[in-house]
Motif scaffolding. Structure first.
Motif, mmCIF file in Angstrom:
data_model
loop_
_atom_site.group_PDB
_atom_site.id
_atom_site.type_symbol
_atom_site.label_atom_id
_atom_site.label_comp_id
_atom_site.label_asym_id
_atom_site.label_seq_id
_atom_site.Cartn_x
_atom_site.Cartn_y
_atom_site.Cartn_z
ATOM 1 N N THR A 49 0.841 -1.208 0.000
ATOM 2 C CA THR A 49 0.000 0.000 0.000
ATOM 3 C C THR A 49 0.869 1.249 0.000
ATOM 4 O O THR A 49 0.521 2.248 -0.632
ATOM 5 C CB THR A 49 -0.938 0.030 1.221
ATOM 6 O OG1 THR A 49 -0.207 -0.365 2.364
ATOM 7 C CG2 THR A 49 -2.102 -0.893 1.031
ATOM 8 N N CYS A 61 -5.017 -0.522 3.374
ATOM 9 C CA CYS A 61 -4.126 -1.050 4.406
ATOM 10 C C CYS A 61 -4.942 -1.651 5.556
ATOM 11 O O CYS A 61 -4.673 -2.757 6.008
ATOM 12 C CB CYS A 61 -3.283 0.115 4.912
ATOM 13 S SG CYS A 61 -1.875 -0.361 5.829
ATOM 14 N N SER A 71 -5.301 4.580 0.196
ATOM 15 C CA SER A 71 -4.302 3.577 0.565
ATOM 16 C C SER A 71 -4.444 3.202 2.031
ATOM 17 O O SER A 71 -4.214 2.060 2.415
ATOM 18 C CB SER A 71 -2.893 4.067 0.245
ATOM 19 O OG SER A 71 -2.456 4.939 1.233
ATOM 20 N N LEU A 130 1.834 1.769 -3.529
ATOM 21 C CA LEU A 130 0.701 2.258 -4.322
ATOM 22 C C LEU A 130 0.468 3.741 -4.064
ATOM 23 O O LEU A 130 0.263 4.517 -4.991
ATOM 24 C CB LEU A 130 -0.567 1.478 -3.958
ATOM 25 C CG LEU A 130 -0.892 0.274 -4.814
ATOM 26 C CD1 LEU A 130 -2.171 -0.373 -4.313
ATOM 27 C CD2 LEU A 130 -1.067 0.695 -6.270
ATOM 28 N N GLU A 131 0.519 4.105 -2.775
ATOM 29 C CA GLU A 131 0.273 5.504 -2.429
ATOM 30 C C GLU A 131 1.296 6.399 -3.110
ATOM 31 O O GLU A 131 0.951 7.431 -3.685
ATOM 32 C CB GLU A 131 0.345 5.682 -0.911
ATOM 33 C CG GLU A 131 -0.033 7.080 -0.488
ATOM 34 C CD GLU A 131 0.082 7.291 1.012
ATOM 35 O OE1 GLU A 131 0.275 6.305 1.742
ATOM 36 O OE2 GLU A 131 -0.030 8.441 1.438
#
Lengths: 268, 287
Positions: free
Chosen positions: A137, A162, A158, A140-141
Motif C-alpha cells: 500500500t 491497508c 491507501s 501504491l500511495e
C-alpha cells in the motif's frame, strides 16, 4: 478450514525480489502484464515463461504454493482452453468431431490463452507473495501521488486498503470462532439444500457484522486519540528509496517488454 | 460416582503436516462424574480451550477417544451431533454470538436445532431465562439492547436451554464486575443442582475454583499435569507458580503463617480460614 485460504498471502523472505522497492515491483508487474498481452509467438511466450520461472526461482517461493493458489482458477482455465480449441478457424484441420473441428490455429490459440492466464496469475501472485501488504500500500500511495493534483484522495484510499488487508486474518479468525459457537448450539452448516445452507449462515453473519462495526468504531477512536488527521503533513517512518537493484530490475522489465514487442513484430 | 464423560488418551495436533504444525494436547485422560463440578486451570496456551472443544465433538482428536455414556462420540455422525446437545459448551465472551431479533428467539436457537416441539422449546427458554434472571420484558427486547452482563447471561441461557447433562464454560466471568461475576457463578451452581449436571469451568480465578469446584484439572504445556481436589492441588504451590499459575491469596497467607511457626492447616477458602483461626484461638484459650 478457513485458515487455509492462501490467495494473496505474504511469504516472508529475504531474497533479492523481497528486498526490491514495492514501487519497482508494482511497475515491473505492470510491464510484465503488458509484455504478456503483447506476446504473440512461440518465442516471445517462451521468453516470458523463462522470465517468470527465473523470478520464482530467485524469490525462493516454493512452486507448490503458487500452484496451490491457482486451484480456484481450474474451471476458467478449462473453459478458456476448450472454447479456443473449438471456435478458432484457420490452419489445417487436425481432428474432426461431428460438426466441430480442431485446427492447428485453434490448438495454438488454446495453448496461448491458457498460458497467458496462468502466467498472468502466477506473476501477480509473485508480487503479493514477496511484498508485505503494508509496503504494497505504501508503494501504491507513492505511485499514485501525482493523482493528488486531480484531487483524488490517494492517502485515504491507501489507508483504507491497508486497514482492509490488516483485518482479513482477524475477521477469518472471528468467523471461525462464531461458527464454532453456533455449532455448539446445534447449527448445521454442512447438510441441507443451498437455500438451507445460506439460511444457516445468518447466525454467523449477524454477529460478524456487529463485531466488524464494533472494531471499526474502536479503531476510529484509537486513531483519533493519536490525532490522525489524514494525509496532510504526515511523514513516513519508512521512506521509500530506489536502489541500484531497483534500476536494474526496471531495466530488465523494460527490455522484456521491448523484446517481446520486437519478437512479436517479426511474428516469432 | 457414575462417569458420564470419559476422555481416553487424546492428543490433538493443529495444521498437521504443514510448517505451522502445533501440538495442542498430548495424551490427556480423565473422566467426569454426573453432577461433578470440575475446574480447569492452566496458563494461556496450555490447551484448555482446545480440550473444551474436544468434549462436545467440535474438534476431532488426532488420536484417542471421547466417550459419552460409554460410547465414542465419533463412532457415528448422529452421535457427534447428539454430543453437541448433551454437552453444552459456552465459549469465551459468548455475548458475541447473539444474533436473533429478540432475546427469546436467541435462547430458543439451540432447543429448536434439537428438533423439539414449540411447547417444549417455550418451556426450556422460560426455564433458562428464569434461572439466569432474565425478565419477561427482556425476553422481548433485542439482545443488542441489553447491558454487557445481561448479554452474557442471555448467551449462557442459550446453552442452558438445551438442558445439557454436561455444561462446559470457558471463562464465563471474564471482563465482568464483581457483582456480575458472583451472580453468574451462583446461577451456574444452581443449574448444576437443578439438573444434576456435571459442570466444567475454565477459570483464571483461583478463588472461584477453590470455592466452587470439587476437583481441579491443571494443564501445562498441552499435558494434564494434576488432577485432584483443590485442597490437594493447592498444596503444590511452588509447582503451580512455576507453571505461571497461582494459589488463592488466603492459602498464601496461611502458608506464610506456617512458615512463621504457627500450627495452622492448609486452607483454600475464606470460610475454612475462618474456622481454622477460630480453632486456633479456641485452642490457645483452653491451653
Amino acid at each position: 478450514m478457513l485458515k487455509d485460504i492462501t490467495l494473496g498471502q505474504y511469504f516472508p523472505g529475504n531474497s533479492v525480489i523481497h528486498r526490491l522497492d514495492p514501487r519497482t515491483k508494482l511497475m515491473m508487474t505492470v510491464l510484465y502484464i503488458v509484455a504478456l498481452f503483447v506476446a504473440g509467438g512461440w518465442l516471445s511466450y517462451g521468453l516470458m515463461l523463462v522470465f517468470l520461472l527465473s523470478c520464482i526461482r530467485i524469490s525462493r517461493i516454493p512452486l507448490k504454493s503458487i500452484v496451490r493458489g491457482m486451484k480456484p482458477l481450474v474451471i476458467i482455465v478449462i473453459f478458456t482452453g476448450v472454447l479456443n480449441l473449438f471456435y478458432t478457424d484457420g490452419g489445417k484441420v487436425v481432428l474432426r468431431l461431428w460438426s466441430l473441428a480442431i485446427t492447428t490455429e485453434g490448438l495454438k490459440r488454446a495453448v496461448f490463452m491458457v498460458g497467458r492466464i496462468l502466467m498472468l496469475v502466477s506473476g501477480t501472485f509473485l508480487l503479493t507473495y514477496t511484498t508485505s501488504p503494508i509496503s504494497l500500500t505504501d508503494g501504491l500511495e507513492s505511485l499514485m501521488g501525482p493523482l493528488k493534483k486531480l484531487r483524488v484522495p490517494v492517502h485515504e484510499l491507501s489507508m483504507m486498503m491497508c486497514i482492509a488487508l490488516r483485518f482479513i486474518p482477524t475477521l477469518i479468525e472471528e468467523t471461525d470462532k462464531i461458527m464454532s459457537a453456533q455449532k455448539a448450539r446445534g447449527a448445521d452448516f454442512e447438510t441441507g439444500s443451498i437455500l438451507q445452507r445460506a439460511k444457516a449462515l445468518i447466525p454467523v453473519l449477524v454477529p460478524l457484522f456487529v463485531s466488524a462495526f464494533r472494531r471499526a468504531d474502536e479503531l476510529a477512536t484509537a486513531m483519533e486519540c493519536r490525532c490522525y488527521q489524514g494525509g496532510d503533513g504526515r511523514t513516513k517512518m519508512k521512506l521509500l528509496r530506489y536502489h541500484r537493484n531497483d534500476l536494474a530490475a526496471l531495466g530488465i522489465g523494460a527490455c522484456l517488454a521491448a523484446g517481446t514487442a520486437v519478437l512479436t513484430a517479426f511474428g516469432l | 460416582m457414575e462417569p458420564i464423560l470419559e476422555v481416553r488418551d487424546i492428543s490433538y495436533v493443529y495444521s498437521a503436516g504443514t510448517p505451522f504444525e502445533h501440538r495442542a494436547l498430548e495424551n490427556v485422560s480423565f473422566s467426569l462424574g454426573r453432577g461433578e463440578f470440575v475446574g480447569v486451570i492452566g496458563h494461556t496456551g496450555s490447551g484448555k480451550s482446545t480440550l473444551m472443544q474436544q468434549l462436545n465433538g467440535l474438534l476431532k482428536p488426532t488420536s484417542g477417544q471421547v466417550l459419552l455414556d460409554g460410547t465414542d462420540i465419533w463412532s457415528d455422525k448422529k452421535l457427534t451431533r447428539q454430543a453437541r446437545f448433551r454437552v453444552g459448551l459456552v465459549f469465551q465472551y459468548p455475548e458475541y454470538q447473539l444474533f436473533e431479533e429478540t432475546v427469546y428467539q436467541d435462547i430458543a436457537f439451540g432447543p429448536k436445532n434439537m428438533g423439539l416441539d414449540e411447547k417444549e422449546v417455550d418451556r426450556r427458554v422460560r426455564g433458562a431465562a428464569e434461572l439466569v434472571g432474565i425478565t419477561d420484558d427482556q425476553l422481548k427486547a433485542s439482545p443488542f439492547d441489553l447491558s454487557g452482563g445481561q448479554k452474557r447471561r442471555a448467551a449462557i441461557a442459550g446453552v442452558m436451554a438445551m438442558e445439557p447433562e454436561v455444561l462446559i464454560l470457558d471463562e464465563p466471568t471474564a471482563g465482568l464486575d464483581p457483582v456480575g461475576r458472583k451472580e453468574i457463578l451462583d446461577q451456574i451452581s444452581e443449574y448444576r443442582v437443578r439438573r444434576n449436571a456435571a459442570v466444567v469451568m475454565v477459570s483464571h480465578s483461583m478463588e472461584d475454583v477453590a470455592r466452587l469446584t470439587d476437583r481441579l484439572l491443571v494443564l501445562c504445556g498441552s499435558r494434564l499435569v494434576m488432577d485432584g481436589p483443590p485442597a490437594e492441588v493447592f498444596t503444590h504451590a511452588e509447582e503451580l507458580v512455576e507453571m505461571g499459575l497461582s494459589i488463592p491469596y488466603v492459602t498464601q497467607v496461611f502458608l506464610r503463617l506456617r512458615h512463621m511457626g504457627l500450627d495452622v492447616p492448609n486452607v483454600y477458602t475464606l470460610s475454612q480460614a475462618e474456622e481454622a483461626l477460630m480453632a486456633l484461638k479456641g485452642g490457645t484459650l483452653h491451653a
